[in-house]
Structure formats: structure tokens, C-alpha cells
Design a protein around this motif. Structure first.
Motif, PDB file in Angstrom:
ATOM      1  N   SER A  12       0.977  -1.061   0.053  1.00 14.78           N
ATOM      2  CA  SER A  12       0.025   0.006  -0.083  1.00 14.78           C
ATOM      3  C   SER A  12       0.915   1.179   0.007  1.00 14.78           C
ATOM      4  N   ASP A  13       0.436   2.382  -0.674  1.00 15.32           N
ATOM      5  CA  ASP A  13       1.441   3.320  -0.990  1.00 15.32           C
ATOM      6  C   ASP A  13       0.831   4.536  -0.188  1.00 15.32           C
ATOM      7  N   PRO A  14       1.507   5.117   0.848  1.00 11.67           N
ATOM      8  CA  PRO A  14       0.926   6.369   1.639  1.00 11.67           C
ATOM      9  C   PRO A  14       0.450   7.295   0.914  1.00 11.67           C
ATOM     10  N   ALA A  15       0.922   7.455  -0.497  1.00 12.24           N
ATOM     11  CA  ALA A  15       0.707   8.662  -1.058  1.00 12.24           C
ATOM     12  C   ALA A  15      -0.863   8.639  -1.396  1.00 12.24           C
ATOM     13  N   ASN A  16      -1.365   7.362  -1.437  1.00 11.22           N
ATOM     14  CA  ASN A  16      -2.799   7.105  -1.930  1.00 11.22           C
ATOM     15  C   ASN A  16      -3.604   7.151  -0.814  1.00 11.22           C
ATOM     16  N   ILE A  17      -3.214   7.405   0.438  1.00  9.89           N
ATOM     17  CA  ILE A  17      -4.276   7.483   1.606  1.00  9.89           C
ATOM     18  C   ILE A  17      -4.263   8.812   2.046  1.00  9.89           C
ATOM     19  N   PHE A  18      -5.790   9.002   2.390  1.00 11.98           N
ATOM     20  CA  PHE A  18      -6.080  10.336   2.841  1.00 11.98           C
ATOM     21  C   PHE A  18      -6.623  10.260   4.056  1.00 11.98           C
ATOM     22  N   LEU A  19      -6.224  10.722   5.090  1.00 13.60           N
ATOM     23  CA  LEU A  19      -6.893  10.835   6.405  1.00 13.60           C
ATOM     24  C   LEU A  19      -8.220  11.660   6.499  1.00 13.60           C
ATOM     25  N   SER A  20      -9.032  11.434   7.249  1.00 12.14           N
ATOM     26  CA  SER A  20     -10.371  12.170   7.132  1.00 12.14           C
ATOM     27  C   SER A  20     -10.875  12.231   8.445  1.00 12.14           C
ATOM     28  N   ALA A  21     -11.966  13.228   8.563  1.00 16.94           N
ATOM     29  CA  ALA A  21     -12.596  13.518  10.063  1.00 16.94           C
ATOM     30  C   ALA A  21     -13.605  12.057   9.917  1.00 16.94           C
ATOM     31  N   GLY A  22     -13.285  10.972  10.050  1.00 17.87           N
ATOM     32  CA  GLY A  22     -14.219   9.658  10.149  1.00 17.87           C
ATOM     33  C   GLY A  22     -14.526   9.402   8.766  1.00 17.87           C
ATOM     34  N   ALA A  23     -15.046   8.261   8.545  1.00 25.12           N
ATOM     35  CA  ALA A  23     -15.593   8.064   7.008  1.00 25.12           C
ATOM     36  C   ALA A  23     -16.461   8.708   6.381  1.00 25.12           C
ATOM     37  N   SER A  24     -17.447   9.220   7.252  1.00 26.94           N
ATOM     38  CA  SER A  24     -18.521  10.154   6.476  1.00 26.94           C
ATOM     39  C   SER A  24     -17.752  11.454   5.946  1.00 26.94           C
ATOM     40  N   SER A  25     -16.754  12.001   6.251  1.00 23.28           N
ATOM     41  CA  SER A  25     -15.967  13.152   5.477  1.00 23.28           C
ATOM     42  C   SER A  25     -15.558  12.479   4.099  1.00 23.28           C
ATOM     43  N   GLY A  26     -15.171  11.263   4.411  1.00 21.54           N
ATOM     44  CA  GLY A  26     -14.289  10.633   3.143  1.00 21.54           C
ATOM     45  C   GLY A  26     -15.564  10.661   1.868  1.00 21.54           C
ATOM     46  N   VAL A  27     -16.539   9.909   2.568  1.00 21.94           N
ATOM     47  CA  VAL A  27     -17.515   9.775   1.292  1.00 21.94           C
ATOM     48  C   VAL A  27     -18.253  11.003   0.797  1.00 21.94           C
ATOM     49  N   TYR A  36     -27.174   2.914   4.398  1.00 18.62           N
ATOM     50  CA  TYR A  36     -26.915   3.825   5.490  1.00 18.62           C
ATOM     51  C   TYR A  36     -27.354   5.302   5.074  1.00 18.62           C
ATOM     52  N   PRO A  37     -28.226   5.928   5.514  1.00 19.36           N
ATOM     53  CA  PRO A  37     -28.578   7.272   4.852  1.00 19.36           C
ATOM     54  C   PRO A  37     -27.730   8.403   4.502  1.00 19.36           C
ATOM     55  N   LEU A  38     -26.417   8.050   4.795  1.00 19.01           N
ATOM     56  CA  LEU A  38     -25.362   9.276   4.649  1.00 19.01           C
ATOM     57  C   LEU A  38     -25.505   9.345   3.155  1.00 19.01           C
ATOM     58  N   TYR A  39     -25.539   8.135   2.405  1.00 18.71           N
ATOM     59  CA  TYR A  39     -25.168   7.836   0.843  1.00 18.71           C
ATOM     60  C   TYR A  39     -26.540   8.669   0.519  1.00 18.71           C
ATOM     61  N   THR A  40     -27.868   8.566   0.507  1.00 17.37           N
ATOM     62  CA  THR A  40     -29.010   9.135  -0.265  1.00 17.37           C
ATOM     63  C   THR A  40     -28.749  10.656   0.049  1.00 17.37           C
ATOM     64  N   ALA A  41     -28.560  11.024   1.257  1.00 21.29           N
ATOM     65  CA  ALA A  41     -28.612  12.368   1.869  1.00 21.29           C
ATOM     66  C   ALA A  41     -27.589  13.172   1.085  1.00 21.29           C
ATOM     67  N   THR A  42     -26.383  12.578   0.937  1.00 21.82           N
ATOM     68  CA  THR A  42     -25.311  13.479   0.172  1.00 21.82           C
ATOM     69  C   THR A  42     -25.684  13.413  -1.322  1.00 21.82           C
ATOM     70  N   LEU A  43     -26.223  12.537  -1.764  1.00 25.37           N
ATOM     71  CA  LEU A  43     -26.573  12.545  -3.232  1.00 25.37           C
ATOM     72  C   LEU A  43     -27.735  13.492  -3.412  1.00 25.37           C
ATOM     73  N   ALA A  44     -28.700  13.758  -2.462  1.00 27.18           N
ATOM     74  CA  ALA A  44     -29.796  14.626  -2.662  1.00 27.18           C
ATOM     75  C   ALA A  44     -29.088  15.965  -2.499  1.00 27.18           C
ATOM     76  N   VAL A  45     -28.172  16.341  -1.640  1.00 30.33           N
ATOM     77  CA  VAL A  45     -27.548  17.447  -1.439  1.00 30.33           C
ATOM     78  C   VAL A  45     -26.797  17.950  -2.678  1.00 30.33           C
ATOM     79  N   LEU A  46     -26.263  17.160  -3.229  1.00 27.78           N
ATOM     80  CA  LEU A  46     -25.551  17.283  -4.593  1.00 27.78           C
ATOM     81  C   LEU A  46     -26.252  17.176  -5.964  1.00 27.78           C
ATOM     82  N   ASN A  47     -27.753  16.940  -5.685  1.00 23.88           N
ATOM     83  CA  ASN A  47     -28.567  17.106  -6.905  1.00 23.88           C
ATOM     84  C   ASN A  47     -27.934  15.886  -7.829  1.00 23.88           C
ATOM     85  N   ALA A  48     -27.701  14.813  -7.220  1.00 23.16           N
ATOM     86  CA  ALA A  48     -27.331  13.626  -8.211  1.00 23.16           C
ATOM     87  C   ALA A  48     -28.296  12.593  -8.051  1.00 23.16           C
TER      88      ALA A  48
END
Length: 547
Positions: free
Chosen positions: A203-218, A240-252
Motif C-alpha cells: 500500500s502506498d501512503p501517497a494514496n491514503i487520505f486521512l479524514s474526519a471519520g469515514a463520512s467526511s471521506g464519502v 446507511y442514509p449518509l449516501y442518499t442524503a449526500t446525493l440529494a444535497v449534490l442534486n445527483a
């Protein structure tokens, strides 16, 4: 001209309203209706008057005082729904506050609120891992290192706690300082080593992004992927409603694919293909497929074969795979297979077919046996992404400066915990396994209770922190739910909360097949006494509404 027209509409509406009042009064006199009925007629008048008032006049007061009102904010934010922290959760917190304020004057039929609606382990008395918190205490107040003897003799700190804290402070300088936007390099290096140990592939550290929880990464990934209103993402239902809620906010567009309840909530490739083809035929630009493994809300743990099938489908249709793997250590049946390992295995077999598959794997410190939700730490790893796209992802995370540094440090400890032979290992191992065994014990107790309840069916607890049983609700209860303007499973959950103080989430908040009803409950609350509250309530509920 516009002002004149608005004045005419207002005058005309008031004239109609006056006539309606006169007619209502005449009708009341003629029919000699009761005061209650007169009140209902009056209410109808007010509704008519309000609904027929010109919008320019309705909004005049609001717009004169404030810039924002409910009619001019982002409509996509209003469209988003997040059932896990919805009306049920709000009411449960009101009950909690009431119990806390005057416990001696409690008029509620319970003396404790159980928040089984959200995977928030430490709110439900799961104890933090000692090693993690001891290191954090030093990171937050480095002056503690001025007296190591006091830490060791007075507070039981082991030498490896002190050593880890010194190393982390050397790498981040201070947890009150910004880090690189992608996360501290040394911590990303630790994550990469963890992934390599887990999967057997580099695994390459250059491809890893630390985040404020997984929700921030999504949120980051979806913001980058969703470029037009026609962009679509395949999302498992229930999800998990994070996905549909995020898509709704993004109008996708959410492209739902149903999981197979009869097969322990596993993926069905035929159903996924059908959902994909339907979306494409409707003009949706399907960009990615989301997989939650182990599942939320279902608790299902995907087999290696299921993982392989999804990756093959993604390769054939040039889709990004978003693998939400935050529950990877919460597996009770079988073993966890990461999508990264599945992809590398397939690339060994057929490098040409799978060389360009794009995979984003997400993890978090909020789940597992760690449960450090409030510290907001996580990461995602990009595999197979175009370098220019990865650069745009970096730019996006840079806008938010960096993830919480204290959360980053916790990520490092979670992926690199004490090892056998380290001074802190015996206590760490005891605490970690004690939490896991406790979760399984409560999951089993809840599962056995559901099996005995009339009209309830539940799959074996395989993983994560949840059970998602089917609940058959009597016709009379459905009719009452309709009168109250609620979905039947939502009605059931409100009745459960009001009678027992236990807050769960209706399946309608996660999506479910039409005609089916579910509830989602965690098994994080300590003990098993509260399980009995559910079974007692269910019996009374079924008796009350029995057909």
C-alpha cells in the motif's frame, strides 16, 4: 403594474375570505352544528385564507427581517433525509433531558433512555481502550512528560505509552497545529503498513487520505464524482442514509439495488445488473457502486465470492467501487475480506481486465472495538485512480485545511496497536476482546428475543453493530399509523420509544422493498435487561392492534 396586480389579488382573496366566513357562520346556524365542528370550519377558513394569500405578501414579514427563509435556502438540503438522527432521536433526547432534570418526579413509564438508534458505543457506556486514552492525554498536555515517574508509578502508564506519545508529538509537533491536508505523512505510513499486513499486498501512503471519520471521506469522493444532475451512484438498499442524503444535497441520482434478505442480506449480481441497465436506459450516467461491508443497517458480512462478483461487474462497466469497510473488525460469522485484497487477487489472475478498476476503501475509528466516534478520525485509500483526478481530490480536502490532528493520532494507534510482548499488550488485549465478546453476547440475546416475537423474522447476527429484523404489523396498527401520518414501521418505533424509552430506527429510514417493514437496532447498550423491555412491548402492541 406588479404592485397593482398584487394588491388586486390581496383584495380579491380577502373578499373571498369574508364570503367564506359568512357562509361558514350561516352553515353553522342552519345546521346547528356543535362548537367543535364550528372550530373545524373556522380552521378550514384559516387554511383557505393562508393557502390563497399571494406568496409575496406571505413572505413580506420574513424577507423584511431576515435574508433567509425556508423558501429561499438550498432546496437540495431540504430534500435530504437522515433518519438516524430524525424525529425519533429528537424525542428520545427530550425524554432524556426530562429524566435528568427531575428524576424524582418522573411521570414516564421508564427511568432510562436507551439510544439504540445509532452506532455510538461510548454513549452507551463502552469503555475507551486504556492505551489510546493514555497516549491522547500526553498528546493533549505534553508537559506530563516532564515527570515520567509520576505517570508510571502514580497512574500506571507503561513505557510504550510514553514512547508512542513522544513519537507522535515528534511527527505532528502539536495536536493543536494544522497537519498536511492529506494527513500527517508518518500516520499515513502507519495506515499503509496496516493495509499491507491485512491484505498481503503493498500500500502506498501517497494514496491514503486521512479524514474526519469515514463520512467526511464519502462526502469528498461524492463531491468529486457527481458532476451533473444526471450522475448516478449505485447504492445498496437498505443503506446507511449518509449516501442518499449526500446525493440529494449534490442534486445527483441514487440508483438503488436491493440486497437479498433471504440470503443473509447478500448482494445479488442479477439485481445489480438490472438496476444498472434501468438507470442507463433512463439517461443516468452511472459512475460508481457503493458497497457496505459488513453491512449497515443489515449487519451482513459479504463472502469473498460476493466481493469478487462486485469487482468483476465494476470492471465490465467502468465503475468506481466505494467500499465502506468501517465495521471490518466487527465480524462474528466468517471472516472479513477487503475489496482491496479482492481486487489485487483478481489483478494477479487477469491484469489486463482489472488494471484500471478504481477503488476507494474507507475506514474509521468510530466503530470496531474502538468506538471513538467523537474524535472524528478515519481514512480512505485510492486504488487505480487517474493522477489528475487524485490531484483534484487533494484540492478538495485542502479546502477544509486538514482532518482533526487528534483524530489522526488515534487512527495511527488503531492501525498500530500494542503488539504481543509490548508492556501495554496484556491490558489492551483484555479490553479489546472483552468488548468484542460483550457485543456478540448482546447481539445473540437480541437475536434470540426477536426469534420468539410474534411476526418478527431476523437474520443471524453476522457483523457490524446492528440487527435489522422484519416486523409484521397488524392491519389496525397500519390504519392508525395512516391516521397519524406515519409509515407503519415509524409508528411502531414511536410507540416503542414512548412505552420503553428505547429508541430504534424504522426500516423506511434506510430503504426497504415495497410492502416490507423493518426496524434497525444496535446491540451496544450494556446488559440484556432492555431486551426484555422490547419483547414485553411487542406483545402488548400486537394484542392492542390484533386483527
Amino acid at each position: 403594474m406588479a404592485t397593482s396586480h398584487a394588491s388586486f389579488l390581496i383584495t380579491r382573496t380577502e373578499s373571498l375570505s369574508l364570503n367564506l366566513r359568512r357562509n361558514c357562520a350561516a352553515a353553522a346556524e342552519t345546521l346547528r352544528i356543535s362548537r367543535e365542528d364550528t372550530a373545524r370550519v373556522s380552521k378550514a377558513y384559516h387554511h383557505f385564507s393562508r393557502s390563497n394569500r399571494p406568496k409575496s405578501r406571505m413572505m413580506a414579514t420574513t424577507t423584511a427581517v431576515r435574508s433567509l427563509n425556508i423558501d429561499n435556502i438550498n432546496p437540495h438540503v431540504k430534500e435530504a433525509k437522515y433518519a438516524v438522527r430524525g424525529e425519533l432521536a429528537v424525542r428520545s433526547e427530550e425524554y432524556r433531558a426530562k429524566l435528568k432534570k427531575s428524576p424524582a418526579e418522573n411521570s414516564l413509564p421508564f427511568d432510562q433512555v436507551i439510544s439504540a438508534n445509532i452506532g455510538n458505543p461510548q454513549q452507551l457506556d463502552q469503555k475507551p481502550i486504556t492505551f489510546f486514552r493514555q497516549v491522547l492525554s500526553i498528546l493533549e498536555y505534553p508537559q506530563l512528560l516532564d515527570n515520567e515517574d509520576a505517570l508510571k508509578k502514580g497512574f500506571g502508564y507503561e513505557q510504550d505509552v510514553i514512547d508512542r506519545a513522544r513519537w507522535l508529538l515528534k511527527e505532528v509537533n502539536s495536536v493543536g497545529a494544522y497537519s498536511q491536508s492529506q494527513g500527517a505523512p508518518a500516520i499515513r505510513e502507519s495506515v499503509a503498513k496496516f493495509i499491507q499486513r491485512r491484505d498481503g499486498y503493498p500500500s502506498d501512503p501517497a494514496n491514503i487520505f486521512l479524514s474526519a471519520g469515514a463520512s467526511s471521506g464519502v462526502n469528498t469522493l461524492m463531491n468529486v464524482m457527481c458532476s451533473t444532475p444526471e450522475t448516478g451512484i449505485l447504492v445498496p438498499i437498505p443503506q446507511y442514509p449518509l449516501y442518499t442524503a449526500t446525493l440529494a444535497v449534490l442534486n445527483a441520482r441514487c440508483v438503488p439495488y436491493y440486497l437479498d434478505e433471504a440470503k443473509q442480506w447478500g448482494t445479488d449480481l442479477g439485481i445489480i445488473q438490472e438496476a444498472y441497465k434501468k438507470a442507463k436506459s433512463e439517461g443516468t450516467d452511472v459512475r460508481a457502486i457503493v458497497v457496505i461491508n459488513p453491512g449497515n443497517p443489515t449487519g451482513a458480512s459479504l463472502s469473498a465470492e460476493d466481493v469478487r462478483a462486485v469487482l468483476e461487474f465494476a470492471a465490465e462497466n467502468k465503475l468506481v467501487v466505494m467500499a465502506d469497510e468501517v465495521y471490518q473488525t466487527n465480524v462474528f460469522i466468517g471472516e472479513f475480506t477487503s475489496f482491496k485484497k479482492g481486487l489485487r487477487d483478481l489483478q494477479k489472475e487477469d491484469s489486463e481486465k482489472f488494471k484500471n478498476v478504481e477503488l476507494a476503501s474507507l475506514n474509521s475509528i468510530s466503530k470496531g472495538m474502538v468506538g471513538e466516534c467523537g474524535h472524528r478520525g478515519g481514512y480512505f485509500e485510492l486504488t487505480g485512480f487517474d493522477k489528475e483526478v487524485a490531484a483534484q481530490i487533494y484540492k478538495f480536502v485542502s479546502i477544509m485545511l486538514c482532518p482533526p490532528v487528534i483524530g489522526q493520532c488515534l487512527v495511527e494507534m488503531v492501525v498500530n496497536p500494542p503488539k504481543e510482548g509490548d508492556p501495554s499488550y496484556p491490558l489492551y488485549n483484555k479490553e479489546y476482546n472483552g468488548i468484542k465478546e460483550g457485543l456478540f453476547t448482546r447481539a445473540t440475546a437480541l437475536f434470540e428475543a426477536f426469534k420468539k416475537m410474534e411476526g418478527v423474522e431476523c437474520q443471524d447476527p453476522q457483523g457490524s453493530m446492528y440487527l435489522f429484523p422484519t416486523v409484521s404489523i397488524p392491519k389496525k396498527a397500519r390504519e392508525q399509523a395512516e391516521k397519524e401520518g406515519r409509515q407503519p414501521d415509524e409508528f411502531y418505533c414511536f410507540r416503542l420509544l414512548d412505552a420503553t424509552g428505547i429508541c430504534v430506527v424504522p426500516g423506511s429510514g434506510f430503504g426497504q422493498k415495497p410492502g416490507s417493514l423493518h426496524i434497525r437496532t444496535t446491540f451496544l447498550a450494556p446488559g440484556t435487561e432492555w431486551v426484555g423491555r422490547i419483547t414485553d412491548f411487542h406483545k402488548k402492541f400486537m394484542d392492542e392492534f390484533r386483527d
